[in-house]
Design an enzyme around this catalytic site. Sequence first.
Site, short mmCIF file in Angstrom:
data_model
loop_
_atom_site.label_atom_id
_atom_site.label_comp_id
_atom_site.label_asym_id
_atom_site.label_seq_id
_atom_site.Cartn_x
_atom_site.Cartn_y
_atom_site.Cartn_z
N ASN A 211 0.85 -1.18 0.00
CA ASN A 211 0.00 0.00 0.00
C ASN A 211 0.89 1.24 0.00
OD1 ASN A 211 0.70 0.65 2.73
ND2 ASN A 211 -0.94 -0.69 3.48
N GLU A 214 3.26 1.74 2.99
CA GLU A 214 4.34 0.75 3.01
C GLU A 214 5.41 1.11 1.98
OE1 GLU A 214 1.69 -3.13 4.40
OE2 GLU A 214 1.92 -2.65 2.27
N ASP A 281 -6.21 -7.49 1.18
CA ASP A 281 -6.26 -8.92 0.92
C ASP A 281 -7.20 -9.24 -0.23
OD1 ASP A 281 -4.56 -9.27 3.08
OD2 ASP A 281 -6.16 -9.78 4.48
#
Length: 332
Positions: A211, A214, A281
């Site tokens: 993301n 990150e 996810d």
Amino acid sequence: MLGENLLSKERYEYLVHNFASQAVLVVGDIMADEYLRGIVRRISPESPVMIVEVQNEELKPGGAANVAHNLCALGAKVFLAGFVGEDEIGRNLCSIIEQIGIRTHAVFCDPSRPTTRKTRIIAQHQQVLRVDRERTHEAPAYLQMKLVQGVQEALHNVDAVIISDYRKGTLTKETVATLIARAQQKAIPVITNPKPASATWFCGATVLSLNQSEAEELAGPMPSHGKAFVEYGAALRERLQVEMLVTTLGPRGLAYWCQDGEHRHVPAHPIEVYDVAGAGDTTISALALALLSKATPLEAACIANHAGACAVRKVGVATVSPEELLADWNQV
């Protein structure tokens, strides 16, 4: 409309229907997502906090198990590999995972830790508190060997491997390198969604997903657009040595950079967001199945955007069905 700009409705439907033909192995940190739902009628006399009267309790697969659950919900045949604790939560979680239809032959018990559990307390459809119970030391070497052996056996039955690392101790640098090498020997694509602390372990992977926060932890502030944005992602992909880097950008959609120089920012369509928990996810699951279904990177990114949109409309960590994904075409 966004979907029509990127691929036709017929092509979109063909790719989503083809998810049912795929078999995927998920390897990583298995967690339990526990939900306590209730209502608030008063404030505690002991301290200025809400009293939640619990009316419903639910246990769901979390972490790598949530990725597996998403893949299964999207129609794929799914195998799961990882560890649970030697405890009641672990046993209950494995039972739930098996009832979903996920194969658990490579899920092993680690007596050195409890099953990682995240308890979310929800009142009036709003999450008010999360409590985590976990130990994140590396799993013992003998269990790492069992994990590799379990993965090796499962590779005979799958079309792709997703490695889902939340830094809870299931995976080590050496184990990841071995898993990627074993998959490469069989020409099986490896899709990964690591945390920044372990991102450099996954060199040689087919796809690596992060993301925005990150990515910024690894490479500094991300430019919002233009040449600097393109160069930012290209440099990070080169640094991580993966074939395709995908970065989810929240309400801005997602972007990807490929080894052959192809890159694209795929905007999200406007939606009402209820909860972003677990949306990553869902996104990586849909992206993986789309690519396995022979979608182009651009087509796969479009489908992943739709899947993420379906997920964030729901409260809590949620899965998305092929029917919901098909219906979302009409929401853009």
